[in-house]
Every structure is written in structure tokens, then in C-alpha cells.
Scaffold this active site. Structure first.
Site, PDB file in Angstrom:
ATOM      1  N   HIS A   1      31.419 -22.939  25.373  1.00 58.35           N
ATOM      2  CA  HIS A   1      31.987 -24.228  24.971  1.00 58.35           C
ATOM      3  C   HIS A   1      31.570 -25.306  25.966  1.00 58.35           C
ATOM      4  O   HIS A   1      30.765 -25.058  26.876  1.00 58.35           O
ATOM      5  CB  HIS A   1      33.508 -24.120  24.826  1.00 58.35           C
ATOM      6  CG  HIS A   1      34.201 -23.557  26.042  1.00 58.35           C
ATOM      7  ND1 HIS A   1      34.258 -24.219  27.243  1.00 58.35           N
ATOM      8  CD2 HIS A   1      34.846 -22.380  26.246  1.00 58.35           C
ATOM      9  CE1 HIS A   1      34.912 -23.503  28.125  1.00 58.35           C
ATOM     10  NE2 HIS A   1      35.275 -22.362  27.551  1.00 58.35           N
TER      11      HIS A   1
ATOM     12  N   HIS B   1      31.779 -24.520  29.761  1.00 58.94           N
ATOM     13  CA  HIS B   1      30.628 -23.778  30.292  1.00 58.94           C
ATOM     14  C   HIS B   1      29.441 -24.732  30.478  1.00 58.94           C
ATOM     15  O   HIS B   1      28.726 -24.671  31.464  1.00 58.94           O
ATOM     16  CB  HIS B   1      30.169 -22.692  29.306  1.00 58.94           C
ATOM     17  CG  HIS B   1      31.148 -21.594  29.058  1.00 58.94           C
ATOM     18  ND1 HIS B   1      31.876 -21.502  27.890  1.00 58.94           N
ATOM     19  CD2 HIS B   1      31.511 -20.526  29.801  1.00 58.94           C
ATOM     20  CE1 HIS B   1      32.633 -20.407  27.924  1.00 58.94           C
ATOM     21  NE2 HIS B   1      32.451 -19.806  29.090  1.00 58.94           N
TER      22      HIS B   1
ATOM     23  N   CYS C   1      46.640  -8.673  33.007  1.00 62.87           N
ATOM     24  CA  CYS C   1      46.201  -9.554  31.913  1.00 62.87           C
ATOM     25  C   CYS C   1      44.754  -9.219  31.573  1.00 62.87           C
ATOM     26  O   CYS C   1      43.874  -9.330  32.429  1.00 62.87           O
ATOM     27  CB  CYS C   1      46.307 -11.028  32.302  1.00 62.87           C
ATOM     28  SG  CYS C   1      45.557 -12.103  31.042  1.00 62.87           S
TER      29      CYS C   1
ATOM     30  N   CYS D   1      42.340 -12.422  31.858  1.00 62.54           N
ATOM     31  CA  CYS D   1      41.867 -12.766  33.205  1.00 62.54           C
ATOM     32  C   CYS D   1      41.197 -11.579  33.881  1.00 62.54           C
ATOM     33  O   CYS D   1      40.515 -11.752  34.883  1.00 62.54           O
ATOM     34  CB  CYS D   1      43.024 -13.205  34.091  1.00 62.54           C
ATOM     35  SG  CYS D   1      43.842 -14.709  33.564  1.00 62.54           S
TER      36      CYS D   1
ATOM     37  N   CYS E   1      50.926 -14.237  30.747  1.00 61.55           N
ATOM     38  CA  CYS E   1      50.023 -14.864  31.703  1.00 61.55           C
ATOM     39  C   CYS E   1      49.991 -16.359  31.433  1.00 61.55           C
ATOM     40  O   CYS E   1      49.888 -16.787  30.277  1.00 61.55           O
ATOM     41  CB  CYS E   1      48.625 -14.273  31.548  1.00 61.55           C
ATOM     42  SG  CYS E   1      47.352 -15.236  32.360  1.00 61.55           S
TER      43      CYS E   1
ATOM     44  N   HIS F   1      46.974 -17.236  29.544  1.00 61.45           N
ATOM     45  CA  HIS F   1      46.794 -16.590  28.240  1.00 61.45           C
ATOM     46  C   HIS F   1      48.137 -16.314  27.568  1.00 61.45           C
ATOM     47  O   HIS F   1      48.557 -15.162  27.440  1.00 61.45           O
ATOM     48  CB  HIS F   1      46.022 -15.269  28.396  1.00 61.45           C
ATOM     49  CG  HIS F   1      44.638 -15.454  28.925  1.00 61.45           C
ATOM     50  ND1 HIS F   1      44.322 -15.304  30.249  1.00 61.45           N
ATOM     51  CD2 HIS F   1      43.499 -15.812  28.282  1.00 61.45           C
ATOM     52  CE1 HIS F   1      43.030 -15.554  30.411  1.00 61.45           C
ATOM     53  NE2 HIS F   1      42.507 -15.859  29.242  1.00 61.45           N
TER      54      HIS F   1
ATOM     55  N   LYS G   1      42.695 -28.016  28.335  1.00 59.58           N
ATOM     56  CA  LYS G   1      41.465 -27.341  28.750  1.00 59.58           C
ATOM     57  C   LYS G   1      40.711 -26.836  27.520  1.00 59.58           C
ATOM     58  O   LYS G   1      41.309 -26.287  26.610  1.00 59.58           O
ATOM     59  CB  LYS G   1      41.837 -26.170  29.672  1.00 59.58           C
ATOM     60  CG  LYS G   1      40.653 -25.444  30.278  1.00 59.58           C
ATOM     61  CD  LYS G   1      41.137 -24.252  31.103  1.00 59.58           C
ATOM     62  CE  LYS G   1      39.976 -23.388  31.526  1.00 59.58           C
ATOM     63  NZ  LYS G   1      40.430 -22.153  32.182  1.00 59.58           N
TER      64      LYS G   1
ATOM     65  N   LYS H   1      41.140 -23.350  25.931  1.00 57.17           N
ATOM     66  CA  LYS H   1      42.440 -23.008  25.347  1.00 57.17           C
ATOM     67  C   LYS H   1      42.638 -23.644  23.982  1.00 57.17           C
ATOM     68  O   LYS H   1      43.674 -23.490  23.376  1.00 57.17           O
ATOM     69  CB  LYS H   1      43.560 -23.501  26.266  1.00 57.17           C
ATOM     70  CG  LYS H   1      43.635 -22.719  27.549  1.00 57.17           C
ATOM     71  CD  LYS H   1      44.822 -23.162  28.339  1.00 57.17           C
ATOM     72  CE  LYS H   1      44.796 -22.528  29.700  1.00 57.17           C
ATOM     73  NZ  LYS H   1      45.748 -23.161  30.582  1.00 57.17           N
TER      74      LYS H   1
HETATM   75 ZN   LIG Z   1      45.316 -14.266  31.862  1.00 51.26          ZN
END
Ligand SMILES: [Zn+2]
Length: 519
Positions: free
Chosen positions: A34, A37, A144, A147, A161, A164, A311, A314
Site C-alpha cells: 500500500h 510501503h 499476536c 505482529c 492487540c 490488530h 494509518k 488499517k
Molecule cells: Zn498485533
């Protein structure tokens, strides 16, 4: 922050040439890349291109982090083997980076044999030199899978998390290999405070210092019975933890453990996102200290690209795709926009309105307009041949050009990419005003040939300077400008110093097609 030439390889042809080894974070093999990156790769690419322009011997490495647990799940879902899955993802990512003009010299994937060899060698080196730093212990915690990390305290919100919220934390109890991270706190504090190991920008350095001051716990660096990954040396029941594995890519790409690796190591700059400073500014340097290897000179942690304040990673599904953003005005316009508008330090919002506005105001109406009118006037008044400058470089535009070169170099040396981009457009704007002020059409009508020659020569010289400075941001368009200038210059050989006096007198320039067409 420069690497400096004195410590270069004594066997190199010219010991004054500084090597500059720059890396980006390697990306997980899940989902398409995305804009977040893209900002990182483009920013690192602009720095690499600038360093080549400055005369450094650059090694620029990007790649893929392929041993994540989510790969196994994604591959199973797609009905292919994990290796087939990561091969497919690597192709997808590489195709985007090619399209965006990334000029990396190497592409490292953590499933490659050269990487497994380096991971094994680094761990064995720590086992031999500091056996007390790697030990077996049992661990119980909430893991998680997003992560790939155990979570605790403030990292958990409402049982999930914080990064997440849609994933379930997995209660995990295992006997693992541990790394004695706690032993390195004081040395890391000292190395970062003294600037020996530079963490930039300052806001990230302060975060890392606060983290170190609060104390470090030893960390688990393996997982039990997980076939996807690299076996832990001396303990084949265990697989090297994916983050420990991934960080070592920066060393694998130098050829470690072969003797020649020191020609590139230590890295001069690791470019990463601000969310992974703990791994790059605490765990990674501690691993290197444990192995008696030099630390990277600098870690630069950029901010996030946001979409309506959130972000980008997300907001999958609702946010703009990278493919759409590239298609809007082409890859160079996206590169310029991200580095000029979002920049490389703080978070910034992406919006179509801002992308369109920058494209029109900065690229089409300022830079594109200048190139077009300068070269058109050389055709109209001098048959396409650049005149000699009888004014001996003594014009306000000439002074502005020299100032722009200096301001640009200062900004780029400090990785202030937005300021570097701004210096380019400011010079183009200055040149456009110079056209209005000198009114070449009036000089032509009045037969003021010497004055007209001075104006035209100054404008063409400025166009050449802009092509040089724009290369790191707008590589395709810069090459197109050089072609219009009829230089036939191999762009890779251009040096900043050449831009002081580009020497275009007597060359025939092209009749310019629009550089940044408007829809
Ligand atoms: Zn996470």
C-alpha cells in the site's frame, strides 16, 4: 551523518569514494503493498539516487520477509505451498517497485539459502562468543499473529492487540531459546546518546531512549515445532523467531559470513517505519553487539501515510490502492507527491485533492511550464541551438541556481526530503519569474541579441540543473528532460558538481512535448 571516505576499502580504486549501504525494511508476504510501503521505498530510493549524484558508491537493498506464520495460513487458504505463495508475493511487490522507479541493487528474500546461511552463522557466532546470551527458558504469554510478537501491558486493549483489534491473541506457553537483551541496555543508551549509533529523527530517538530507560527484558527468539522458518542452530526442535530471522537480512545481503562482507558492513542507513524502532534500534544493535559486529551508522524512522487520519494499513478496503495512486498522474508524480507533501519525518494525509493540486501547481504549471517555454524560445529565437552566454553567469537567476544547489544538498544530506523537493520547485518558480521580468519576446523585437542570448543560456542552464536535482524524485521525467536537452548524457554518471556549469552552449535542444500533461 555521511559515511565519510576515510574508512573505505583500501583495495578500492579511489579511497576517497565513500561507500553508502542503504536498506529498507523488508515486507511481509501478505496482501498487496500500500501507500505506506511505497513512501518508504520511494524515500530510500530518493536518498540512494541522491548519494549516487553526490559521488558515493551506493549499495541499495530491498526485499521480502517471508517466514511469517501468516504465510502458512495464507498459502493454505490459497491451496498452494508456502514457498509458492511467497514466490508469488515477491513478484507482486517487485513489480510495484519497478513501476515506481526503485533503483535497488539487490533484492533479498529471507527464504533464500544465502539468508539461512547468514542467520545460522550469526547465531553460532553469538553462541561461541557469548554462550550466556542465548539460553532455554519457558515462556507464557499472549501472541499476536499480526505482529508476530508476544503482547503485554499497554499493547493490549480490550483483550486485543492495539495494532490488530480484529485478531484474537493466542495464549501460548512454550520452552524457547531466549536472548539476553537486558544485558545491553546501558551500552545502547550510551551509543545512542553519543550519536555513535544515530537514531533519527529526534522524536524517534527520544522514544527509543525512554524505552531503554524503562528497562529491557530478555526476549524469546525461537518458536517450537514450526516447520516454516530457519532451524535454530544446535536446537532443531526450535525455529528462529521471524523477527530475529528478518533483521539479519541486512547482514545476509553483504555476503556475511564470507570475508568480503566488511566491504559493505556496517550499513550506513536503515530506513524503516516508526512502528518498528524497538526491533531496529534496540534488538538489532544488541544482536550485533553480542556477535562483536559493528552497528549500523544510522536508523531513520519515517512517519505513516494516513487516509482521513488513519494509518493506511488499517484501512484496507476503504482506502486508496497503490495501483490507483500510481495510475492517477503516473509514478513520478506519486513519488514527488509523497516525498513533498507527506515527507519523511511525520505522519501525513493522502488525498486525491492534494495529489491533483500538487501535480497541477508544482509539476505542470511550474516545472513543466518552465521546461516548455525555455526550450520553445530557444527554437523560436535561435533555431533550437543553445547560445553562448555573453553575460558571464552574472544574473539573479544564476545566483538563485547556485543557492538552490546548496539548499538542496543540505536538505538531502539531512534526509529532509520534503525540503529537497521544495528547493527544486522554488528554483523553477524563480526561473519562470525571470522569464516574465526579462521578457525575451521584447528583447527579440528590439534586436537586443546579447541580452537575449544571456536570458536563453541562463534558462537552459537552469533546466539542466533542475533535471539533475529532480532525478532522485522524478527519475523518468528527469531522463526525459536530459533527452530534450540533447545531451545524450548517461544519467548514472551525472554528479552534483556537473550542475554548476552544465556546458550546453552550441547543443541543439528538442521541441518539448508537454512533460506533465493535464487531463
Ligand atoms: Zn498485533
Amino acid at each position: 551523518m555521511r559515511g565519510g571516505g576515510a574508512g573505505g576499502d583500501p583495495a578500492a580504486k579511489d579511497p576517497r569514494v565513500a561507500k553508502f549501504y542503504i536498506t529498507t525494511a523488508i515486507d511481509y508476504s501478505n496482501g498487496d503493498p500500500h501507500l505506506g510501503h511505497a513512501l518508504e521505498k520511494i524515500g530510500a530510493d530518493a536518498i540512494a539516487r541522491y548519494r549516487r549524484l553526490a559521488g558515493d558508491e551506493v549499495r541499495f537493498v530491498m526485499g521480502m520477509d517471508e517466514h511469517s506464520q501468516s504465510v502458512v495460513q495464507a498459502a493454505a487458504k490459497a491451496g498452494v505451498s508456502p514457498q509458492a505463495w511467497v514466490d508469488r508475493m515477491a513478484q507482486t511487490f517487485a513489480a510495484y517497485w519497478t513501476r515506481l522507479g526503485c533503483s535497488h541493487d539487490d533484492w533479498i528474500r529471507t527464504t533464500e539459502p544465502r539468508h539461512a546461511r547468514a542467520v545460522t552463522a550469526l547465531l553460532e557466532r553469538i553462541q561461541q562468543r557469548r554462550p550466556e546470551d542465548l539460553f532455554l527458558a519457558s515462556y507464557e504469554g499472549l501472541y499476536c499473529t499480526g505482529c508476530e510478537e508476544f503482547k503485554q501491558g499497554a499493547q493490549i486493549v480490550d483483550g486485543h492487540c492495539i495494532e490488530h483489534p480484529t485478531l484474537t491473541l493466542v495464549p501460548t506457553k512454550e520452552e524457547n531459546q531466549f536472548f539476553r537483551l537486558s544485558a545491553y541496555r546501558d551500552r545502547l543508551l550510551e551509543l545512542i546518546r553519543s550519536g555513535t549509533f544515530a537514531v533519527e529523527p529526534e522524536i524517534r530517538r527520544n522514544e527509543v531512549l525512554r524505552l531503554l530507560e524503562s528497562g529491557l527484558q530478555d526476549i524469546s527468539v525461537s518458536r517450537v515445532r514450526q516447520p516454516w522458518g530457519i532451524p535454530f542452530p544446535g536446537d532443531p526442535q526450535q525455529t528462529v523467531y521471524v523477527w530475529f530471522d528478518a533483521l539479519i537480512n541486512y547482514l545476509s545481503a553483504t555476503g556475511f559470513p564470507d570475508a568480503g562482507f566488511a566491504r559493505l558492513w556496517p550499513a550506513d542507513l536503515h530506513v524503516i517505519g516508526k512502528g518498528i524502532t524497538r526491533f531496529h534500534c534496540v534488538i538489532w544493535p544488541a544482536m550485533l553487539l553480542a556477535a562483536d559486529l559493528a552497528l549500523p551508522r544510522c536508523v531513520w524512522a519515517h512517519g505513516y501515510v494516513q487516509w482521513e487520519g488513519a494509518k493506511m494499513s488499517k484501512t484496507a478496503g476503504t482506502a486508496v490502492t497503490l495501483a490507483d495512486a500510481v495510475t492517477r498522474h503516473g509514478p513520478d508524480a506519486l513519488r514527488y507527491f509523497l516525498l513533498r507533501e507527506i515527507g519523511f519525518e511525520n505522519d501525513g494525509d493522502f488525498s486525491w485533492d492534494r495529489l491533483d493540486a500538487r501535480y497541477t501547481a508544482d509539476l505542470a504549471d511550474t516545472l513543466g511550464n518552465l521546461v516548455s517555454r525555455a526550450l520553445s524560445m530557444v527554437h523560436r529565437y535561435r533555431g533550437g541551438v543553445v547560445p553562448r552566454d555573453p553575460g558571464h553567469y552574472a544574473t539573479p537567476l544564476e545566483a538563485a541556481g547556485r543557492e538552490a544547489l546548496a539548499a538542496y544538498a543540505r536538505a538531502m544530506d539531512a534526509y529532509a526530503l520534503a525540503d529537497g523537493a521544495a528547493a527544486i520547485i522554488a528554483l523553477a518558480g524563480h526561473a519562470n519569474r525571470y522569464v516574465e521580468e526579462t521578457a525575451p519576446w521584447k528583447l527579440a523585437k528590439a534586436g537586443a541579441d546579447a541580452a537575449l542570448d544571456t536570458v536563453l543560456a541562463n534558462l537552459v542552464r537552469t533546466v539542466a540543473r533542475l533535471a539533475g536535482l529532480a532525478g532522485p524524485f522524478l527519475p523518468e521525467k528527469a531522463a526525459a528532460i536530459w533527452d530534450m536537452l540533447g545531451t545524450g548524457r548517461p544519467h548514472g554518471d551525472l554528479r552534483l558538481g556537473d550542475l554548476a556549469a552544465p556546458g550546453l552552449e552550441g547543443r541543439t535542444v528538442a521541441k518539448p512535448p508537454p512533460l506533465f500533461p493535464k487531463g
